[in-house]
Design an enzyme around this catalytic site. Structure first.
Site, PDB file in Angstrom:
ATOM      1  N   GLY A 126       7.019  -8.809  11.782  1.00 53.19           N
ATOM      2  CA  GLY A 126       6.230  -9.700  10.949  1.00 53.19           C
ATOM      3  C   GLY A 126       4.888  -9.932  11.594  1.00 53.19           C
TER       4      GLY A 126
ATOM      5  N   CYS B 159      10.778  -5.747  16.823  1.00 54.79           N
ATOM      6  CA  CYS B 159       9.434  -6.284  17.058  1.00 54.79           C
ATOM      7  C   CYS B 159       9.447  -7.818  16.975  1.00 54.79           C
ATOM      8  CB  CYS B 159       8.449  -5.648  16.085  1.00 54.79           C
ATOM      9  SG  CYS B 159       6.739  -5.873  16.563  1.00 54.79           S
TER      10      CYS B 159
ATOM     11  N   HIS C 273       9.230   0.292  16.778  1.00 56.12           N
ATOM     12  CA  HIS C 273       9.697   0.437  15.384  1.00 56.12           C
ATOM     13  C   HIS C 273      10.491   1.731  15.211  1.00 56.12           C
ATOM     14  CE1 HIS C 273       7.606  -2.942  13.519  1.00 56.12           C
ATOM     15  NE2 HIS C 273       6.727  -2.774  14.491  1.00 56.12           N
TER      16      HIS C 273
ATOM     17  N   SER D 197       9.390   8.155 -21.089  1.00 55.91           N
ATOM     18  CA  SER D 197       7.986   8.481 -20.827  1.00 55.91           C
ATOM     19  C   SER D 197       7.816   9.909 -20.319  1.00 55.91           C
ATOM     20  CB  SER D 197       7.429   7.524 -19.773  1.00 55.91           C
ATOM     21  OG  SER D 197       7.953   7.861 -18.503  1.00 55.91           O
ATOM     22  N   GLY D 198       8.921  10.492 -19.854  1.00 58.69           N
ATOM     23  CA  GLY D 198       8.810  11.840 -19.308  1.00 58.69           C
ATOM     24  C   GLY D 198       8.793  11.844 -17.799  1.00 58.69           C
ATOM     25  N   GLY D 199       8.677  10.673 -17.204  1.00 61.69           N
ATOM     26  CA  GLY D 199       8.713  10.593 -15.744  1.00 61.69           C
ATOM     27  C   GLY D 199      10.148  10.636 -15.241  1.00 61.69           C
ATOM     28  N   VAL D 200      10.294  10.666 -13.917  1.00 58.11           N
ATOM     29  CA  VAL D 200      11.630  10.828 -13.350  1.00 58.11           C
ATOM     30  C   VAL D 200      12.495   9.577 -13.577  1.00 58.11           C
ATOM     31  CG1 VAL D 200      10.886  10.195 -11.015  1.00 58.11           C
ATOM     32  CG2 VAL D 200      12.957  11.540 -11.313  1.00 58.11           C
TER      33      VAL D 200
ATOM     34  N   SER E 105      12.454   7.184 -16.155  1.00 55.72           N
ATOM     35  CA  SER E 105      13.012   7.025 -17.503  1.00 55.72           C
ATOM     36  C   SER E 105      13.918   8.202 -17.862  1.00 55.72           C
ATOM     37  CB  SER E 105      11.912   6.808 -18.541  1.00 55.72           C
ATOM     38  OG  SER E 105      11.173   7.972 -18.763  1.00 55.72           O
ATOM     39  N   SER E 106      13.639   9.386 -17.329  1.00 59.53           N
ATOM     40  CA  SER E 106      14.503  10.531 -17.628  1.00 59.53           C
ATOM     41  C   SER E 106      15.875  10.372 -16.974  1.00 59.53           C
ATOM     42  CB  SER E 106      13.867  11.838 -17.154  1.00 59.53           C
ATOM     43  OG  SER E 106      12.617  11.999 -17.765  1.00 59.53           O
TER      44      SER E 106
ATOM     45  N   LYS F 212      12.667   5.105  -4.910  1.00 58.61           N
ATOM     46  CA  LYS F 212      12.230   6.275  -5.691  1.00 58.61           C
ATOM     47  C   LYS F 212      12.910   7.570  -5.238  1.00 58.61           C
ATOM     48  CE  LYS F 212       9.151   7.779  -8.741  1.00 58.61           C
ATOM     49  NZ  LYS F 212       8.798   7.120 -10.013  1.00 58.61           N
TER      50      LYS F 212
END
Ligand code: XMP
Length: 515
Positions: free
Chosen positions: A51, A78, A165, A219-222, A224-225, A371
């Protein structure tokens, strides 16, 4: 589950992703979560994130001190380690020299957390404070040239702290350390797999939806498909997919998408041609925000009309992902007065999205996923690579890649130029090497000469960038011969363009899109 108590580190999400890569489910939760609430969640392990604060400052955020007594293994990273030390009676001070960047880790105890971590391995540091005295019962696991306590442990209580990290890619031994924590210290099983997720969400969708109908805007994107695939698997014909063609997609994409869904996947899609409506809605508009606003507004009204025409639906499916759900930690305080300072720069609000107060209940089966996990799920249920690997494309599409007024002529020019960019990038195997590659049309003209004739036409800007997450980006070092091929083809093949320029601005200070 392993939970991450988020103290506002830019890496909190990344820690969750790294843990999930070990096939153990992980979530980011608020640092204010109490020991009692944690007991209900019943995690196998807890990670305290980094943080922006100093533990010894007046307004430093703390965690519930009862957490240290839960008997659940804890790893402080950290700030998380400094907090552990501070709350358990050790001492943290401002370091004489902060340590930022790569550091070699020298191991004092190669067991436990540091099993299989090589001596001298590189770890990523980013701190101005250091632990100088460990709380009682703690032992030193490792140090670096600048940081005497780089990794510490209270073996009996299973409390661990690392100053570096382990989650960032530059930390070579980071993955080994995370695996040790997850598997050996927390005793987790690798159950978070794509197959298990698909199976579970199909059951959950069925249980939630019952025999009701679900509407989905494709929409054709990953996202919504994948959503469409998952829902169709779960509830079949109770799902209706609608694809609203705003007229701002890339060349041949609307046709391709509808064909793919209907013929290859056998998922019915209602195609709505709303091109005229959208272009009239933004006729004469030059202000980018106003353009976005009108497109968003038009989208909602077309969607509402379409849904009414298609009968009654109880549910709306939305492709909400995990990063949209995590709340920011709001731990940034002004050290002088303790007031909160906003630092998180939120990603784009998707204007293709729908407001929450539509008359539907929501189904959001992708809420838990990052994603890259959506891509894995999409792939596992049979989505083709062209959709799984599709580069990001803004909701308002080409309308925001034409600066100034959007006209049909300009759209046609941009579509043709954009197709050439895609073809050349694809053919040379660069599509997956870059984050995005596209063309932008500027609403000005410059002089050129073609076949002994003076021309006065639009320039096309090539925007090709590399990026990890779209929040920062760099212009891609595309080989000159590729740039040359794109430029030559555009100027020769696209009427109305006589010049091609390459955008060599990183983000920040530029943005990826031009509007
Ligand atoms: P900028 O231009 O802000 O864009 O650097 C960052 C990333 O976001 C994408 N983008 C959008 N995505 N709806 C979206 O779903 C939008 O309205 C939108 N606007 C920008 C952009 O393509 C880049 O990947």
């Amino acid at each position: 589950i392993i939970v991450i108590l988020d103290f506002g580190s830019q890496y909190s999400e990344l820690i969750a992703r790294r843990i999930r890569e070990t096939q153990v489910y992980s979530e980011v939760i608020s640092y204010r979560t109490t020991a009692e609430q944690l007991q209900k969640i019943n995690p196998k392990g807890i990670i305290i994130s980094g943080g922006p604060n100093s533990v010894y400052s007046d307004y430093a955020p703390h965690c519930d001190p009862e957490i240290w007594k839960l008997g659940v293994p804890i790893l402080g990273v950290c700030y998380g380690m400094q907090l552990m030390v501070n709350q358990l009676g050790g001492e943290v001070i401002k370091a004489e020299r902060g340590e930022y960047g790569k550091a070699s880790l020298y191991i004092d105890d190669p067991t436990d957390l540091l099993t299989n971590v090589e001596e001298g391995t590189t770890m990523w540091m980013s701190h101005g404070d250091s632990v100088i005295t460990m709380p009682s019962g703690f032992e030193l696991l490792a140090h670096t040239d600048n940081t005497p306590c780089a990794a510490i442990a209270h073996h009996d209580k299973k409390l661990y702290g690392v100053q570096f990290h382990p989650e960032v890619v530059h930390s070579q031994g980071g993955i080994a350390l995370i695996r040790n924590f997850v598997y050996h210290i927390c005793d987790c099983e690798p159950t978070w797999t794509t197959a298990a997720f698909v199976e579970e969400s199909i059951q959950e969708i069925r249980a939630k939806v019952g025999d009701k109908r679900v509407l989905l805007a494709l929409s054709g994107g990953v996202d919504s498909s994948t959503l469409a695939f998952l829902l169709y698997k779960a509830i079949g014909e109770q799902l209706t997919c609608v694809f609203i063609d705003q007229g701002f997609m890339r060349k041949l994409e609307p046709e391709r998408l509808v064909k793919l869904f209907k013929e290859q996947f056998h998922i019915p899609v209602e195609y709505v041609n709303a091109r005229e409506r959208f272009i009239s809605a933004i006729a004469g508009v030059t202000d980018p925000e106003e353009k976005r606003r009108r497109i968003g507004h038009e989208f909602i009204s077309v969607f509402e009309e379409t849904s009414k025409n298609l009968g009654h639906f109880d549910y709306l499916a939305q492709g909400t992902l995990y990063p949209d759900v995590i709340e920011s930690a709001d731990t940034n305080v002004d050290p002088k007065n303790g007031e909160r300072v906003a630092v998180k720069i939120k990603s784009h609000h998707n204007v293709g999205g729908l407001p929450k107060d539509l008359r539907f209940k929501l189904v959001e089966p992708l809420r838990k996923l990052f994603k890259d996990e959506v891509r894995k799920v999409g792939r596992s249920i049979g989505l083709p690579e062209e959709i799984v690997q599709r580069q990001p494309f803004p909701g308002p599409g080409l309308a925001i890649r034409i600066l100034g007024e959007v006209t049909s002529d300009r759209l046609n020019i941009l579509r043709d130029a954009d197709l050439i960019v895609r073809q050349e990038i694809n053919q040379r195997g660069l599509y997956n090497e870059v984050w995005q590659a596209f063309a932008v049309l500027l609403p000005i003209r410059s002089v050129g000469v073609m076949g002994d004739k003076r021309t006065y036409a639009y320039p096309i800007v090539l925007r090709i960038v590399t990026s990890e997450d779209g929040m920062t980006a760099d212009w891609a070092r595309i080989p000159y011969d590729v740039l040359e091929a794109i430029s030559t083809r555009i100027v020769n093949e696209v009427k109305g363009v006589n010049r091609v320029v390459y955008d060599i601005t990183s983000k920040p200070p530029g943005t990826i899109e031009w509007e």
